[in-house]
Design a protein around this motif. Sequence first.
Motif, PDB file in Angstrom:
ATOM      1  N   GLY A  68       0.786  -1.222   0.000  1.00 39.59           N
ATOM      2  CA  GLY A  68       0.000   0.000   0.000  1.00 39.59           C
ATOM      3  C   GLY A  68       0.818   1.271   0.000  1.00 39.59           C
ATOM      4  O   GLY A  68       0.285   2.352   0.224  1.00 39.59           O
ATOM      5  N   VAL A  69       2.131   1.196  -0.239  1.00 38.27           N
ATOM      6  CA  VAL A  69       3.003   2.375  -0.244  1.00 38.27           C
ATOM      7  C   VAL A  69       3.310   2.713  -1.696  1.00 38.27           C
ATOM      8  O   VAL A  69       3.872   1.911  -2.428  1.00 38.27           O
ATOM      9  CB  VAL A  69       4.310   2.097   0.538  1.00 38.27           C
ATOM     10  N   LYS A  70       2.956   3.909  -2.076  1.00 40.42           N
ATOM     11  CA  LYS A  70       3.198   4.340  -3.446  1.00 40.42           C
ATOM     12  C   LYS A  70       4.680   4.626  -3.655  1.00 40.42           C
ATOM     13  O   LYS A  70       5.374   5.010  -2.711  1.00 40.42           O
ATOM     14  CB  LYS A  70       2.388   5.593  -3.751  1.00 40.42           C
ATOM     15  N   PRO A  71       5.201   4.457  -4.857  1.00 40.00           N
ATOM     16  CA  PRO A  71       6.606   4.754  -5.116  1.00 40.00           C
ATOM     17  C   PRO A  71       6.906   6.223  -4.833  1.00 40.00           C
ATOM     18  O   PRO A  71       6.134   7.113  -5.163  1.00 40.00           O
ATOM     19  CB  PRO A  71       6.779   4.444  -6.599  1.00 40.00           C
ATOM     20  N   GLY A  72       8.046   6.467  -4.186  1.00 40.52           N
ATOM     21  CA  GLY A  72       8.451   7.822  -3.855  1.00 40.52           C
ATOM     22  C   GLY A  72       8.017   8.252  -2.461  1.00 40.52           C
ATOM     23  O   GLY A  72       8.516   9.238  -1.941  1.00 40.52           O
ATOM     24  N   GLU A  73       7.082   7.533  -1.851  1.00 37.83           N
ATOM     25  CA  GLU A  73       6.659   7.864  -0.491  1.00 37.83           C
ATOM     26  C   GLU A  73       7.477   7.064   0.501  1.00 37.83           C
ATOM     27  O   GLU A  73       7.851   5.929   0.249  1.00 37.83           O
ATOM     28  CB  GLU A  73       5.175   7.549  -0.296  1.00 37.83           C
ATOM     29  N   LYS A  74       7.760   7.668   1.649  1.00 36.63           N
ATOM     30  CA  LYS A  74       8.526   6.990   2.689  1.00 36.63           C
ATOM     31  C   LYS A  74       7.566   6.189   3.567  1.00 36.63           C
ATOM     32  O   LYS A  74       6.512   6.673   3.934  1.00 36.63           O
ATOM     33  CB  LYS A  74       9.270   8.028   3.537  1.00 36.63           C
ATOM     34  N   TYR A  75       7.967   4.977   3.888  1.00 40.53           N
ATOM     35  CA  TYR A  75       7.147   4.119   4.749  1.00 40.53           C
ATOM     36  C   TYR A  75       7.199   4.653   6.176  1.00 40.53           C
ATOM     37  O   TYR A  75       8.267   4.923   6.712  1.00 40.53           O
ATOM     38  CB  TYR A  75       7.658   2.679   4.686  1.00 40.53           C
ATOM     39  N   GLU A  76       6.058   4.794   6.808  1.00 40.27           N
ATOM     40  CA  GLU A  76       5.997   5.245   8.196  1.00 40.27           C
ATOM     41  C   GLU A  76       5.791   4.026   9.089  1.00 40.27           C
ATOM     42  O   GLU A  76       4.818   3.289   8.951  1.00 40.27           O
ATOM     43  CB  GLU A  76       4.840   6.222   8.370  1.00 40.27           C
ATOM     44  N   LYS A  77       6.729   3.847  10.033  1.00 45.18           N
ATOM     45  CA  LYS A  77       6.625   2.715  10.947  1.00 45.18           C
ATOM     46  C   LYS A  77       5.486   2.948  11.924  1.00 45.18           C
ATOM     47  O   LYS A  77       5.214   4.068  12.341  1.00 45.18           O
ATOM     48  CB  LYS A  77       7.920   2.538  11.729  1.00 45.18           C
ATOM     49  N   GLU A  78       4.844   1.871  12.291  1.00 44.47           N
ATOM     50  CA  GLU A  78       3.816   1.950  13.307  1.00 44.47           C
ATOM     51  C   GLU A  78       4.481   1.864  14.668  1.00 44.47           C
ATOM     52  O   GLU A  78       5.643   1.474  14.794  1.00 44.47           O
ATOM     53  CB  GLU A  78       2.805   0.827  13.110  1.00 44.47           C
ATOM     54  N   GLY A  79       3.769   2.216  15.711  1.00 51.37           N
ATOM     55  CA  GLY A  79       4.341   2.309  17.047  1.00 51.37           C
ATOM     56  C   GLY A  79       4.854   0.999  17.608  1.00 51.37           C
ATOM     57  O   GLY A  79       5.806   0.980  18.386  1.00 51.37           O
TER      58      GLY A  79
END
Length: 118
Positions: free
Chosen positions: A53-64
């Motif tokens: 679900g992460v589009k190219p160019g976007e940074k993955y945000e870690k969950e807590g």
Amino acid sequence: MQSLRAATSASRALATRSTPLGFTGARAFSQSRAMRSGGHESHYDPPSGWLFGVKPGEKYEKEGWEGLTYWGLCGTMVLGVVAYAFKPDTSIQTWALEEARRRLEAEGILPDPDTKKD
């Protein structure tokens, strides 16, 4: 006599009617009603075409929970490997070898390895 029969049959009819249909006398495991998915909407999420679900160019945000889980799991594995490497040898073969060596040294058949030759 007829009125007594009519009264008893009426009371029997009320008694059997007050219980739910198909009641067998056994209690259910849970007293609460079973929860079913309500509504008529679809629970299917259509594919977006992006990996995780992460589009190219976007940074993955870690969950807590991710950092704590990674550090906890890796730390536990490292601790387990260290504990396994330094565990005492409690096999019966090792004990038997040491006991046989001790008895042979006590009888004088095997020389004591701690004594130094001059």
